[in-house]
Design a protein around this motif. Sequence first.
Motif, mmCIF file in Angstrom:
data_model
loop_
_atom_site.group_PDB
_atom_site.id
_atom_site.type_symbol
_atom_site.label_atom_id
_atom_site.label_comp_id
_atom_site.label_asym_id
_atom_site.label_seq_id
_atom_site.Cartn_x
_atom_site.Cartn_y
_atom_site.Cartn_z
ATOM 1 N N TRP A 71 13.387 0.899 -6.531
ATOM 2 C CA TRP A 71 12.278 0.034 -6.911
ATOM 3 C C TRP A 71 11.139 0.883 -7.459
ATOM 4 N N LYS A 72 10.580 0.426 -8.571
ATOM 5 C CA LYS A 72 9.442 1.108 -9.164
ATOM 6 C C LYS A 72 8.210 0.215 -9.051
ATOM 7 N N LEU B 293 0.840 -1.200 0.000
ATOM 8 C CA LEU B 293 0.000 0.000 0.000
ATOM 9 C C LEU B 293 0.876 1.251 0.000
ATOM 10 N N TYR B 294 1.959 1.219 0.787
ATOM 11 C CA TYR B 294 2.878 2.356 0.802
ATOM 12 C C TYR B 294 3.539 2.529 -0.573
ATOM 13 N N LEU B 295 3.925 1.414 -1.200
ATOM 14 C CA LEU B 295 4.562 1.481 -2.511
ATOM 15 C C LEU B 295 3.622 2.058 -3.563
ATOM 16 N N SER B 296 2.338 1.754 -3.451
ATOM 17 C CA SER B 296 1.383 2.265 -4.427
ATOM 18 C C SER B 296 1.272 3.788 -4.355
ATOM 19 N N ALA B 297 1.518 4.350 -3.167
ATOM 20 C CA ALA B 297 1.466 5.808 -3.001
ATOM 21 C C ALA B 297 2.822 6.464 -3.223
ATOM 22 N N LEU C 79 9.341 -10.888 -8.272
ATOM 23 C CA LEU C 79 8.939 -12.156 -8.887
ATOM 24 C C LEU C 79 7.447 -12.173 -9.197
ATOM 25 N N GLN C 80 6.681 -11.462 -8.375
ATOM 26 C CA GLN C 80 5.229 -11.363 -8.595
ATOM 27 C C GLN C 80 4.872 -10.263 -9.593
ATOM 28 N N ARG C 81 5.912 -9.624 -10.143
ATOM 29 C CA ARG C 81 5.751 -8.536 -11.108
ATOM 30 C C ARG C 81 4.959 -7.362 -10.542
ATOM 31 N N ARG C 82 5.194 -7.097 -9.251
ATOM 32 C CA ARG C 82 4.575 -5.947 -8.600
ATOM 33 C C ARG C 82 5.537 -4.756 -8.562
#
Length: 276
Positions: A269-270, A221-225, A254-257
């Motif tokens: 990281w993007k 959730l933090y990464l999405s923001a 690995l999960q392509r997130r």
Amino acid sequence: MEWKSQKELKAKYMQNKPVEMYVFVDPFCMDCWMLSPIVKKLQIQYGDYFTIKHVLAGDLTALNSCKLNNRKEQLTNSSTPSKKMKHMPHLAAISIKAAELQGKRAGIRYLRRLQELLFMEQEDITDLYVLEQCADHVGLDCKEFLRDLYSSSAARAFQCDVIIATEMNVAEMPAIVFFNERIEDEGLKISGLYSYDIYVHILTEMLGGYVQPTELPPLELYLSANPMISTQDLAMIYDMPFQTIERKMKKLQLQRRVKRIQTQNGSYWKYIAYEQ
């Protein structure tokens, strides 16, 4: 009974945030860029207790001119045709104030993206085309942004920041000046870059010893923001060992997130948003 009193005290702070933080930022300063995740974590955990104002400071005129001259040399020495560019001294700094005219949060989004472009993507942020793309990326009204970029309103806002920095005797970047609600007390200035705990300690002292942190959001959730961030910053924010965060990020990879981005200033990281 003690829990109830603490709950009531926090509710009071949320209604009337007693601490004001002036965060002085030079968009060309690497340490100011490194301060950004610390400020983000403070806002997540203790944002109920303070308001924040970002103030432009530093020798922005000299830095803009230096970046402009370096870019001209690159273009002169390059045999590869490039897109049409328009470079203007001082524009990077004033563009931040132009973005703020569309709202405080819009200005913060723009500033963070501008620093990403400089420190992660090595873009020339004195280039008008780059500034326009930055505004579009963070969802600003680009026509309004370009009008404001050359307006007296943005210029005056920039000059106000310069005056604030002078009045508060801010010379070293980055810097934060804390004020509490007791107007007779002087502000507390901390210059330079320190560990997160130092800023929490100062905030606690300003609040008379009482703070109750809010829980951090789940990692994804933090990464999405905050879609571009380093392992080191995430380790600081989540108070985890570097290797632990690195393993979590590799699992998300690995999960392509997420995907790893290599830059001259290290790897980041993007976050990859889900397709609708």
